[in-house]
Design a protein around this motif. Structure first.
Motif, mmCIF file in Angstrom:
data_model
loop_
_atom_site.group_PDB
_atom_site.id
_atom_site.type_symbol
_atom_site.label_atom_id
_atom_site.label_comp_id
_atom_site.label_asym_id
_atom_site.label_seq_id
_atom_site.Cartn_x
_atom_site.Cartn_y
_atom_site.Cartn_z
ATOM 1 N N PRO A 1 39.416 46.800 19.462
ATOM 2 C CA PRO A 1 38.869 46.752 20.811
ATOM 3 C C PRO A 1 39.986 46.646 21.844
ATOM 4 C CG PRO A 1 38.565 44.651 19.710
ATOM 5 C CD PRO A 1 39.100 45.599 18.678
ATOM 6 N N VAL A 2 39.723 47.170 23.016
ATOM 7 C CA VAL A 2 40.661 47.024 24.120
ATOM 8 C C VAL A 2 40.497 45.612 24.679
ATOM 9 C CG1 VAL A 2 41.286 47.828 26.434
ATOM 10 C CG2 VAL A 2 40.579 49.481 24.680
ATOM 11 N N SER A 3 41.548 44.837 24.612
ATOM 12 C CA SER A 3 41.492 43.484 25.164
ATOM 13 C C SER A 3 41.725 43.565 26.660
ATOM 14 C CB SER A 3 42.569 42.616 24.500
ATOM 15 O OG SER A 3 42.553 41.319 25.037
ATOM 16 N N MET A 4 40.784 43.060 27.452
ATOM 17 C CA MET A 4 40.895 43.149 28.902
ATOM 18 C C MET A 4 40.230 41.946 29.546
ATOM 19 S SD MET A 4 38.017 46.120 29.634
ATOM 20 C CE MET A 4 37.814 45.828 31.392
ATOM 21 N N LEU A 5 40.567 41.705 30.789
ATOM 22 C CA LEU A 5 39.910 40.669 31.566
ATOM 23 C C LEU A 5 38.763 41.294 32.344
ATOM 24 C CD1 LEU A 5 43.114 38.880 32.949
ATOM 25 C CD2 LEU A 5 41.853 38.374 30.851
ATOM 26 N N ILE A 6 37.659 40.561 32.500
ATOM 27 C CA ILE A 6 36.574 41.088 33.336
ATOM 28 C C ILE A 6 37.172 41.380 34.710
ATOM 29 C CG2 ILE A 6 34.319 40.663 34.363
ATOM 30 C CD1 ILE A 6 33.714 38.769 32.086
ATOM 31 N N PRO A 7 37.112 42.629 35.160
ATOM 32 C CA PRO A 7 37.859 42.986 36.373
ATOM 33 C C PRO A 7 37.145 42.576 37.653
ATOM 34 C CG PRO A 7 36.683 44.889 35.560
ATOM 35 C CD PRO A 7 36.434 43.786 34.559
ATOM 36 N N GLU A 8 37.921 42.431 38.692
ATOM 37 C CA GLU A 8 37.361 42.408 40.036
ATOM 38 C C GLU A 8 36.946 43.836 40.386
ATOM 39 O OE1 GLU A 8 40.029 40.624 42.838
ATOM 40 O OE2 GLU A 8 40.397 38.867 41.586
ATOM 41 N N VAL A 9 35.924 43.964 41.234
ATOM 42 C CA VAL A 9 35.446 45.289 41.641
ATOM 43 C C VAL A 9 35.463 45.366 43.164
ATOM 44 C CG1 VAL A 9 33.615 47.008 41.484
ATOM 45 C CG2 VAL A 9 33.950 45.383 39.602
ATOM 46 N N VAL A 10 36.257 46.276 43.687
ATOM 47 C CA VAL A 10 36.343 46.485 45.130
ATOM 48 C C VAL A 10 35.359 47.597 45.508
ATOM 49 C CG1 VAL A 10 37.828 47.207 47.039
ATOM 50 C CG2 VAL A 10 38.744 45.733 45.225
ATOM 51 N N GLY A 11 34.445 47.289 46.403
ATOM 52 C CA GLY A 11 33.478 48.273 46.859
ATOM 53 C C GLY A 11 34.019 49.058 48.039
ATOM 54 N N PHE A 12 34.100 50.376 47.897
ATOM 55 C CA PHE A 12 34.597 51.240 48.976
ATOM 56 C C PHE A 12 33.397 51.982 49.545
ATOM 57 C CE2 PHE A 12 38.673 53.382 50.383
ATOM 58 C CZ PHE A 12 38.087 54.089 51.421
ATOM 59 N N LYS A 13 32.983 51.569 50.734
ATOM 60 C CA LYS A 13 31.793 52.156 51.341
ATOM 61 C C LYS A 13 32.162 53.412 52.121
ATOM 62 C CE LYS A 13 27.695 50.986 54.088
ATOM 63 N NZ LYS A 13 27.023 49.941 54.902
#
Length: 896
Positions: A248-260
């Motif tokens: 599995p790809v080990s990753m951190l739950i990412p922040e998500v930037v919303g671009f409106k």
């Protein structure tokens, strides 16, 4: 091979009806009803990752219900919860530059596992892998009807050893397909054919299961398919190999930037103009390591081709991905590109059932937001060195004049006659104008626009300037189909934009040589020649060794600059040239209207064209079918090959892992500045006989004309380690006023980085590299980490790292460290003559530890600073203990 689904402790498995059949899926609303959290306002991109947790939840072995609950906490915490999770993409996509070394490693692992007493057949991709051969065509011939065939012939001549090896891999490995040369680029083939948006497969119970289409790719622009609501991003070949082998790809739950996005594009602007503005805004915002998701009512006015253009350049704005949710436009594009109606019905049903549909009320929680009114977009270019160096077209001339004074420090009026020609070269002359694949050739609006500019210019009697090398390299054969159907290819041909090949060309350094007399004039005058290309990368030294200033532009503007031939012209106010009637011709005279473009797209870009061109995509032409190769479960490495060699990673490997050691008495190999890209560390373009790589090939009787490129020789570690830190524009601050891959050797004298490394390794001296901000930006180039490892570098100390390269360094057993407390190489006064020792690594290294580093100056004085160890997860610690991720996988498979 069926997929293996998890235990589903919370009972989230449900069925839906689509296309006349019932299909199982893992329900996010069901997880919410089961009390695992509130998920309904999560961004669609994050719901894709959450579904992955539901489907593979295995009672905590790799995924626990606490991992699922963490997504609810993410929303409750305002879009933040950096918990480590184990993510499993559905498939892997490769191009041949990065794919060849990955397959080389798989072949070497088959040898390695046999040496450990294991079964070679255990080394197989466990998830589907598609490799698209698209990076090997070079533009030797251009501007003639024979250009395509001549370049293809040379491609096979140069790359036959690689193609024989890939054909062996196609037969030897399960779950591995190869798209032959001359078909298109991986991103466009993925967008137009491979991707399904929602995937289906049978699981171990024999049931058909639907799940989001996800992938990792060995090219950073894998993100292009985010425009089709497919979650994917670029990883190094090292990470991709691990994913292929079931890790599995080990990753951190990412922040998500919303671009409106709001409003709509105005007359005279293109998707390229929009994306260059988006790149500038997001780079200023700072989104490295984050997801970006686009939303807002502006998406109602944004065709999927434009979305893919924006998604493609996620690496340029620094994000992990640039995701667009599923909506009506997604369905329209799937139909237009020939996907089955049952698939389209499934995509709609699944997205609506699982809360991934963008309707009018779509308004998720985001970690942060920004907004752009698309009606404010103006024609623009970016350059001369970085994609984020945004310039409104009206400012381009004055900006170039400023660069000549401040950056290049050269006069603009110097003229150098070109032998045998009636013109002279001067700084600012455009010597390369390339409509190159990747970012824009998946977009029929800008390609048709470029063709119409050519048509109108031709009608008025304009032609390219004679010093401009022009080229058209589409990303798929469908592009040629609609350019031919509209008659626009004839117009493009007339001004030099003949088809040169289907592949990634100019933007990866495969622009081919300039006319020798032009190249000579540039060198003699030390001139700043320029290129204009419709790609995504314009880093120093990347496009051509003769070109110092590179500008990204839309395909129509590429045509316009070919006509003008000079960056010292303001295209918005000055004429491009003189028409056949003797009158000046301006850009506005040849620019098509949006309606003209839309009508031609509607008439010529058809479902039938896509279905015809992709009907037998893996078969290849007669040349590919004639490629002969060996058979067998292990590869018979040709000892004389200069393209494919068995790498040394697994030689003498023990059954058991080792331990992480402190770094004692290390010397500095290089001190580098900010924004050192993977192009600087591991260039992909051409190289000269005087370089270490050139000397290696010359010693093996390879003529310089047959050197090919660094990228094409990634299957040979001997070439690639000699090419590491060998970019012609890299500047090692240990040497004053020197460009290129040079440093100080053990005796203090100037030498090549490769020769210095060999001398230090012969003495048993470990090495470190010092860097600045955003170290390792750019392409997901595994050789930037592999070469660093083979040069004996044990650690890289920088102010910050780009995501993929940091991960790749760890995957190759090189430890990344960051300065702390605002310290930098400059504030510490580092010259590279110091001795570096780093402790705190032995006896149980913890992720993200702060460790002491002792710096000993040449006069014997010492000081100790603190470094942050950028080994981010517990799994990465295990990788280092094993010597790298491939060693970790190999030991596990050998013992299973």
């Amino acid at each position: 091979m069926p997929i293996v689904t998890g235990k589903d402790s919370a009972g989230t498995r449900r069925t839906l009806k689509a296309g006349g059949r019932e299909i199982a899926y893992y329900s996010i609303p069901a997880a919410q009803a089961a009390g695992l959290g509130t998920f309904d306002r999560l961004p669609a991109s994050l719901k894709v990752v959450l579904e992955n947790m539901l489907r593979f939840e295995d009672d905590g072995f790799t995924v626990s219900t606490d991992d699922i609950r963490a997504f609810g906490e993410w929303g409750a915490n305002g879009g933040k919860n950096p918990r480590e999770i184990a993510y499993r993409p559905a498939r892997v996509l490769m191009q041949d530059f990065t794919g060849v070394p990955a397959v080389v490693d798989l072949a070497a692992m088959r040898d390695g596992i046999k040496a450990l007493g294991g079964d070679a057949r255990k080394i197989n991709p466990l998830v589907p892998v598609d490799l698209v051969i698209d990076h090997s065509v070079m533009i030797d011939e251009f501007g003639t009807p024979r250009a395509f065939q001549k370049n293809v012939d040379l491609e096979y001549q140069r790359n036959m050893e690689r193609y024989q090896f890939l054909k062996w891999g196609q037969g030897a490995f399960d779950n591995f397909r190869v798209v032959p040369p001359g078909t298109g680029i991986c991103h466009q083939v993925n967008l137009e054919y491979l991707a399904q948006t929602v995937w289906t497969d049978t699981d171990q119970t024999g049931a058909e299961v639907a799940y989001p289409d996800t992938l990792v790719g060995t090219d950073s622009h894998t993100t292009m398919v985010n425009g089709l609501a497919v979650l994917g991003w670029g990883v190094g070949g090292i990470e991709a190999e691990a994913a292929m082998l079931g890790q599995p790809v080990s990753m951190l739950i990412p922040e998500v930037v919303g671009f409106k996005l709001t409003g709509a594009m105005v007359e005279g602007t293109t998707a390229t103009d929009l994306v260059l503005k988006v790149v500038q805004m997001l780079r200023q915002k700072g989104v490295v390591g984050k997801f970006v998701e686009f939303w807002g009512d502006g998406l109602d006015n944004l065709p999927l081709a434009d979305r893919a253009t924006i998604a493609n350049m996620a690496p340029e704005y620094g994000a992990t991905c640039g995701f667009f949710p599923i909506d009506d436009e997604t369905l329209r594009y799937l139909r237009q590109t020939g996907r089955d109606e049952d698939r389209v019905a499934l995509v709609e049903a699944y997205a609506k059932e699982n809360g991934m549909w963008r309707g009018p009320d779509y308004a998720p929680i985001y970690t942060d937001t920004l907004e752009l009114d698309m009606s404010s977009i103006v024609p623009a270019i970016s350059g001369p060195k970085r994609p984020q160096d945004y310039l409104p077209l009206s400012d381009a001339k004055t900006a170039f004049a400023r660069e000549m004074e401040t950056t290049f420090k050269r006069p603009r009026d110097k003229q150098v006659p070109v032998e045998g020609e009636d013109y002279a070269m001067s700084s600012g002359k455009v010597v390369i104008a390339s409509i190159t694949s990747c970012t824009n050739t998946s977009n029929p609006y800008v390609l048709i626009g470029a063709g119409l500019v050519a048509r109108k210019a031709r009608a008025l009697g304009l032609d390219r300037k004679p010093w401009v090398k022009t080229s058209l390299a589409p990303g798929s054969q469908v592009v040629s189909e609609y350019l031919e159907a509209s008659g626009l290819q004839e117009d493009l041909d007339a001004i030099g934009f003949n088809l040169v090949g289907y592949g990634c060309t100019t933007c990866i350094g495969n622009s081919g040589p300039l006319q020798p007399e032009i190249s000579k004039a540039i060198a003699e005058g030390d001139l700043v020649a320029t290129s204009v290309l419709s790609g995504n990368r314009n880093f120093e030294g990347r496009i051509s060794p003769d070109v110092r200033a590179n500008y990204l532009a839309s395909p129509p503007l590429v045509v316009a600059y070919a006509l003008a031939g000079d960056m010292n012209i303001d295209l918005t106010t000055e004429p491009l040239g003189t028409g056949k009637d003797g009158q000046p011709v301006y850009l506005k005279d040849i620019w098509p209207t949006n309606q003209e473009i839309a009508e031609l797209v509607e008439a010529t870009v058809t479902r039938e064209a896509f279905r015809a061109k992709y009907a037998d995509v893996f078969k290849g032409d007669e040349k590919w079918q004639a490629v002969e190769t060996t058979t067998g479960e292990t590869y018979d490495w040709p000892p004389s090959s200069t393209y494919i060699q068995n790498p040394p990673y697994f030689r003498g490997m023990s059954q058991e892992p080792g331990t992480i050691s402190n770094i004692a008495g290390a010397r500095v190999l290089a001190v580098l500045g900010d924004m050192i890209t993977t192009d600087h560390i591991s260039p992909a373009g051409s190289f000269k006989p005087t370089t270490p790589a050139g000397k290696y090939l010359t010693e093996r009787q390879v003529a310089p004309k047959d050197f090919n490129s660094y990228g094409s020789r990634r299957g040979n570690h001997e070439v690639m380690m000699r090419g590491t830190f060998a970019n012609i524009r890299i500047r090692n601050e240990m040497l004053e006023g020197v460009e290129g891959g040079y440093t100080k050797g053990p005796d203090g004298a100037e030498t090549s980085i490769y020769d210095a490394s060999m001398a230090y390794q012969a003495k048993g001296v470990p090495l470190v590299v010092i860097g600045g901000k955003e170290y390792g930006a750019g392409s997901s180039r595994d050789w930037a980490a592999k070469g660093t490892n083979l040069l004996g570098v044990k650690a890289v100390i920088a102010e910050s790292f780009e995501r993929i390269h940091r991960s790749n360094l760890v995957g190759m057993g090189v430890i990344p460290f960051e300065f702390t407390g605002g310290q930098t190489r400059s504030s510490l006064g580092l010259t590279g003559d110091e001795v570096i020792s780093i402790e705190g690594l032995e006896g149980g290294l913890k992720p993200l530890s702060i460790v002491p580093c002792t710096i000993t100056a040449p006069d014997g004085t010492t000081r100790t600073i603190e470094l942050k160890c950028r080994v981010d997860t517990a799994v990465e610690v295990e990788y280092l203990e094993n010597g790298g991720v491939l060693h970790y996988v190999l030991r596990n498979l050998a013992q299973s």
